[in-house]
Design a protein around this motif. Structure first.
Motif, PDB file in Angstrom:
ATOM      1  N   PHE A 183       0.017   0.284   9.493  1.00  0.00           N
ATOM      2  CA  PHE A 183      -0.568   1.504   8.946  1.00  0.00           C
ATOM      3  C   PHE A 183      -1.033   1.220   7.525  1.00  0.00           C
ATOM      4  O   PHE A 183      -0.888   0.110   7.026  1.00  0.00           O
ATOM      5  CB  PHE A 183       0.393   2.691   9.021  1.00  0.00           C
ATOM      6  N   GLU A 184      -1.602   2.229   6.851  1.00  0.00           N
ATOM      7  CA  GLU A 184      -2.291   2.085   5.555  1.00  0.00           C
ATOM      8  C   GLU A 184      -3.664   1.439   5.770  1.00  0.00           C
ATOM      9  O   GLU A 184      -3.793   0.239   6.027  1.00  0.00           O
ATOM     10  CB  GLU A 184      -1.476   1.264   4.541  1.00  0.00           C
ATOM     11  N   GLN A 226       0.784   9.423   9.041  1.00  0.00           N
ATOM     12  CA  GLN A 226      -0.615   9.402   8.602  1.00  0.00           C
ATOM     13  C   GLN A 226      -1.439   8.502   9.509  1.00  0.00           C
ATOM     14  O   GLN A 226      -0.947   7.510  10.056  1.00  0.00           O
ATOM     15  CB  GLN A 226      -0.700   8.876   7.160  1.00  0.00           C
ATOM     16  N   SER A 253      -8.635   1.673  -5.233  1.00  0.00           N
ATOM     17  CA  SER A 253      -7.351   2.272  -4.883  1.00  0.00           C
ATOM     18  C   SER A 253      -6.733   3.048  -6.047  1.00  0.00           C
ATOM     19  O   SER A 253      -6.197   4.136  -5.871  1.00  0.00           O
ATOM     20  CB  SER A 253      -6.431   1.128  -4.435  1.00  0.00           C
ATOM     21  N   GLN A 254      -6.811   2.471  -7.252  1.00  0.00           N
ATOM     22  CA  GLN A 254      -6.089   3.008  -8.399  1.00  0.00           C
ATOM     23  C   GLN A 254      -6.909   3.840  -9.369  1.00  0.00           C
ATOM     24  O   GLN A 254      -6.343   4.630 -10.139  1.00  0.00           O
ATOM     25  CB  GLN A 254      -5.437   1.855  -9.180  1.00  0.00           C
ATOM     26  N   ALA A 278      -4.589  -1.854   4.066  1.00  0.00           N
ATOM     27  CA  ALA A 278      -3.889  -3.026   4.599  1.00  0.00           C
ATOM     28  C   ALA A 278      -4.479  -3.410   5.963  1.00  0.00           C
ATOM     29  O   ALA A 278      -4.660  -4.593   6.268  1.00  0.00           O
ATOM     30  CB  ALA A 278      -2.394  -2.739   4.725  1.00  0.00           C
ATOM     31  N   ALA A 297       1.889   1.771  -3.450  1.00  0.00           N
ATOM     32  CA  ALA A 297       0.771   2.221  -4.282  1.00  0.00           C
ATOM     33  C   ALA A 297       0.399   3.672  -4.012  1.00  0.00           C
ATOM     34  O   ALA A 297       0.042   4.399  -4.934  1.00  0.00           O
ATOM     35  CB  ALA A 297      -0.446   1.325  -4.049  1.00  0.00           C
ATOM     36  N   HIS A 298       0.465   4.112  -2.772  1.00  0.00           N
ATOM     37  CA  HIS A 298      -0.076   5.425  -2.418  1.00  0.00           C
ATOM     38  C   HIS A 298       0.949   6.483  -2.059  1.00  0.00           C
ATOM     39  O   HIS A 298       0.660   7.668  -2.159  1.00  0.00           O
ATOM     40  CB  HIS A 298      -1.102   5.280  -1.292  1.00  0.00           C
ATOM     41  N   ASN A 299       2.119   6.083  -1.566  1.00  0.00           N
ATOM     42  CA  ASN A 299       3.117   7.091  -1.178  1.00  0.00           C
ATOM     43  C   ASN A 299       4.285   7.188  -2.140  1.00  0.00           C
ATOM     44  O   ASN A 299       5.113   8.072  -2.015  1.00  0.00           O
ATOM     45  CB  ASN A 299       3.662   6.777   0.227  1.00  0.00           C
ATOM     46  N   PHE A 331       5.287   7.648   7.969  1.00  0.00           N
ATOM     47  CA  PHE A 331       4.724   8.557   6.975  1.00  0.00           C
ATOM     48  C   PHE A 331       3.796   9.592   7.609  1.00  0.00           C
ATOM     49  O   PHE A 331       3.242  10.437   6.926  1.00  0.00           O
ATOM     50  CB  PHE A 331       4.004   7.762   5.872  1.00  0.00           C
ATOM     51  N   GLU A 391       0.826  -1.200   0.000  1.00  0.00           N
ATOM     52  CA  GLU A 391       0.000   0.000   0.000  1.00  0.00           C
ATOM     53  C   GLU A 391       0.866   1.258   0.000  1.00  0.00           C
ATOM     54  O   GLU A 391       0.539   2.250  -0.631  1.00  0.00           O
ATOM     55  CB  GLU A 391      -0.937   0.007   1.221  1.00  0.00           C
ATOM     56  N   VAL A 392       1.984   1.215   0.723  1.00  0.00           N
ATOM     57  CA  VAL A 392       2.917   2.353   0.713  1.00  0.00           C
ATOM     58  C   VAL A 392       3.394   2.591  -0.720  1.00  0.00           C
ATOM     59  O   VAL A 392       3.413   3.728  -1.200  1.00  0.00           O
ATOM     60  CB  VAL A 392       4.122   2.096   1.652  1.00  0.00           C
TER      61      VAL A 392
END
Lengths: 214, 277
Positions: free
Chosen positions: B123-124, B111, B163-164, B127, A104-106, B109, A101-102
Motif C-alpha cells: 500500500f501507499e 486506504q 510528497s513533503q 511506494a 511520512a504521510h500517516n 490504514f 511512506e506510512v
C-alpha cells in the motif's frame, strides 16, 4: 569523500540523515545552520535548499535535500556496508518503502503538529493550541494501535531486520517521549514499546544522542 | 484429472496405437510400455504447462482502488508508462468497503490503492509506483533513470518534494473543493486561502527550477513529475487554476506532462464531482 550535512544536529530531519550515515559508517561533517537567526531563509542557504529547510547535503558535486531522499540514496549507495537498511530483494525494498511512506504521510504530520503546539510554541513564549494537540494525540493513538498490531507479527516494521522504515521514526518518537510528555503512546503498547527500546538503543542512535548533547 | 485431459489421453493413445509410427510396436509388451510412457509424458507435460500458465495468470499484478481517486490514478499512470499488465479491482468507497475487515487485512490504514503481486501486498501509492517503476525498469519509459545514479538521486529528491512540499498545500484545496460538499459541508475558504498561499510559494520555486530545466529532476520526465499529475488535474478544475497558468514555465510543464498518453488514459476516468447525465 566526507559528506557535508548542513543543518542542526538537534532537528528531526537532519537527525534522520545523520542516523543513517552513522549506521552506514559514512564520514560526515555537520555545518550548523542557525535556525533562530533565520539562516535557513537567507539567499546563500536557499541556493542549497530552495524551500529553506534543513538538511541539505553536499557530497562532492552531488547536492541533495529532503531527508527521506537522502537516506534512500545512501542506504542504496552503501548497501554492502554495515547493516542492510533496505532489504534483500526488490519486494523487501518495496515493503521498506511502504513503511517509509506510512511514516511520512500517516505519522509525521501528527507528531509535527503536536510537538509544535506543546513544545515549540511554548519555547518561543507563545501559547499552543491544546485542542489541536489533543486531536493529534487521539489520531496518533489510532496509528500506534495499527503499529502495535503489526509489530506483534513482525519484529520490525518491514520484516525481521532493522531498516530505513524503523530509522525514519527515531527522531519523531524521541520528541514524543522526551520532549512532549507523550511517552505513554509508546509505553502503553507492549510491542511498540519493545520495538522502541530496541531501535533507540542501537549504537548509531546513541552516538547521535551524544553528538546532540541533550 | 480434468475431462479434457482424459479425452486427450485417450485420443493420443488411439493415434499411437493405430498410426504406424516408427517408435511404437503395440504388438509387443515393450511397444505397449513405450507408447504408454510416451502418452504419460505428453499428458504430464501438458498438465504442468497449463498449471504453470494459470499460476502466471494468478501472479499478475492486481490493483485495488477507485478509478477517479487521485492516489489510485498515480499508480495507474505509472503502470501505463511501464506498459505493465494488471487487473483492476474496484473498491466501493461510498459503501465504505475500504474500512471493512477484508480490505483492512490488505491495508490496515484503510486506504486505497493496494497492489497485489503474487505473495507481495503493498500500500501507499508512492511506494507502489516506485516498485512498479523499478520492477519494470527495462520496459516502457524509464521513470527512475536506473542507469544513472546521480540523475536517479535527483528524481528521489523531487519525489520527496512532491510528497513533503507540494502535496500538503494542494491536497487540502482539492479536498475542500471536491470532497467537503459530498460530506454535506461548505468548502472552508480559510483553509483554501491558507493553502493557496503555501502553494503559491511552492510554485514560485517550481517556476524558477523549471526555467532552468524542462522537468523537475532535470531535462527528462521522471516519476517526480508523474507524482504531481493526479492532484493537479483536479486542481485545474477549481477556480484557482491561475496558480498554474500564471507561471509560464509551470504552465508549459503542466501542459507537457498532462498530455502524455499514459496519463490521458487515466484522466478520462477522473470525473470525481462531475454531474452524471
Amino acid at each position: 569523500m566526507v559528506v557535508k550535512v548542513h543543518g542542526s544536529v538537534r532537528a528531526a530531519c537532519p537527525q534522520r540523515v545523520l542516523a543513517c550515515l552513522l549506521e552506514k559508517d559514512v564520514e560526515f561533517e555537520i555545518f550548523h545552520v542557525d535556525l533562530d537567526a533565520g539562516e535557513h531563509k537567507r539567499p546563500e542557504f536557499l541556493l542549497r535548499q530552495p524551500f529553506g529547510q534543513i538538511p541539505a547535503v553536499e557530497d562532492g558535486d552531488l547536492k541533495l535535500f529532503e531527508s527521506r531522499a537522502i537516506i534512500r540514496y545512501y542506504a542504496a549507495k552503501y548497501v554492502d556496508r554495515g547493516p542492510n537498511l533496505l532489504g534483500n530483494s526488490l519486494e523487501e525494498r518495496a515493503v521498506v518503502d511502504q513503511w517509509l511512506e506510512v511514516e511520512a504521510h500517516n505519522f509525521n504530520d501528527l507528531v509535527k503538529t503536536l510537538v509544535f503546539q506543546i513544545v515549540i510554541l511554548p519555547r518561543m513564549g507563545e501559547h499552543g493550541d491544546l485542542a489541536l494537540a489533543q486531536k493529534c494525540e487521539q489520531q496518533l493513538e489510532k496509528v500506534f494501535d495499527i503499529y502495535e498490531q503489526h509489530l506483534s507479527k513482525s519484529s520490525y516494521l518491514a520484516g525481521d531486520s532493522f531498516t530505513l522504515a524503523d530509522l525514519s521514526h527515531l527522531p519523531a518518537i524521541r520528541y514524543l517521549v522526551n520532549d512532549a510528555g507523550m511517552g505513554h503512546l509508546v509505553s502503553e503498547r507492549k510491542h511498540v514499546n519493545a520495538w522502541w527500546e530496541d531501535i533507540s538503543n542501537r549504537s548509531a542512535w546513541k552516538k547521535l544522542m551524544e553528538l546532540s548533547k541533550y | 484429472m480434468e475431462d479434457w485431459v482424459i479425452s486427450f489421453t485417450l485420443t493420443a493413445d488411439y493415434y499411437i496405437n493405430t498410426v504406424p509410427l516408427p517408435f511404437t510396436f503395440t504388438n509387443t509388451s515393450a511397444g505397449f510400455l513405450a507408447s504408454f510412457i510416451t502418452v504419460f509424458a505428453i499428458v504430464f507435460f501438458t498438465v504442468s504447462l497449463s498449471l504453470k500458465l494459470s499460476n502466471l495468470m494468478e501472479m499478475a499484478l492486481k490493483l485495488y482502488g477507485a478509478a477517479m481517486s487521485t492516489c489510485t490514478s498515480r499508480v495507474l499512470t505509472c503502470l501505463h508508462e511501464k506498459e505493465a499488465d494488471f487487473e483492476f479491482i474496484s473498491v466501493n468507497l461510498f459503501a465504505g468497503e475500504h474500512k471493512e475487515p477484508p480490505f483492512l487485512a490488505k491495508n490496515p490504514f484503510g486506504q486505497i490503492p493496494v497492489l497485489e503481486d503474487g505473495d507481495l501486498t503493498l500500500f501507499e501509492s508512492r511506494a507502489i509506483s516506485a516498485y512498479v517503476a523499478e520492477k519494470f525498469k527495462e520496459s516502457g519509459y524509464d521513470l527512475i533513470r536506473y542507469q544513472n545514479v546521480k540523475e536517479g538521486a535527483q528524481v528521489k529528491v523531487w519525489m520527496e518534494v512532491e510528497s513533503q512540499q507540494y502535496h500538503p498545500a494542494i491536497s487540502p484545496i482539492v479536498f475542500q473543493f471536491f470532497v467537503a460538499p459530498l460530506q454535506g459541508k461548505s468548502p472552508e475558504q480559510a483553509i483554501i486561502d491558507e493553502n493557496l498561499e503555501k502553494l503559491g510559494k511552492v510554485l514560485d520555486i517550481y517556476e524558477d527550477k523549471l526555467s532552468r530545466a524542462k522537468y523537475l529532476a532535470g531535462d527528462f520526465y521522471s516519476l517526480a513529475d508523474l507524482f504531481h499529475l493526479s492532484y493537479t488535474y483536479y486542481f485545474m478544475k477549481t477556480p484557482w487554476a491561475n496558480q498554474i497558468n500564471d507561471r509560464p514555465h509551470v504552465k508549459a510543464w503542466w501542459e507537457d506532462i498532462s498530455s502524455r498518453p499514459a496519463f490521458l488514459k487515466v484522466a478520462s476516468a477522473m470525473n470525481f464531482g462531475e454531474k452524471q447525465n
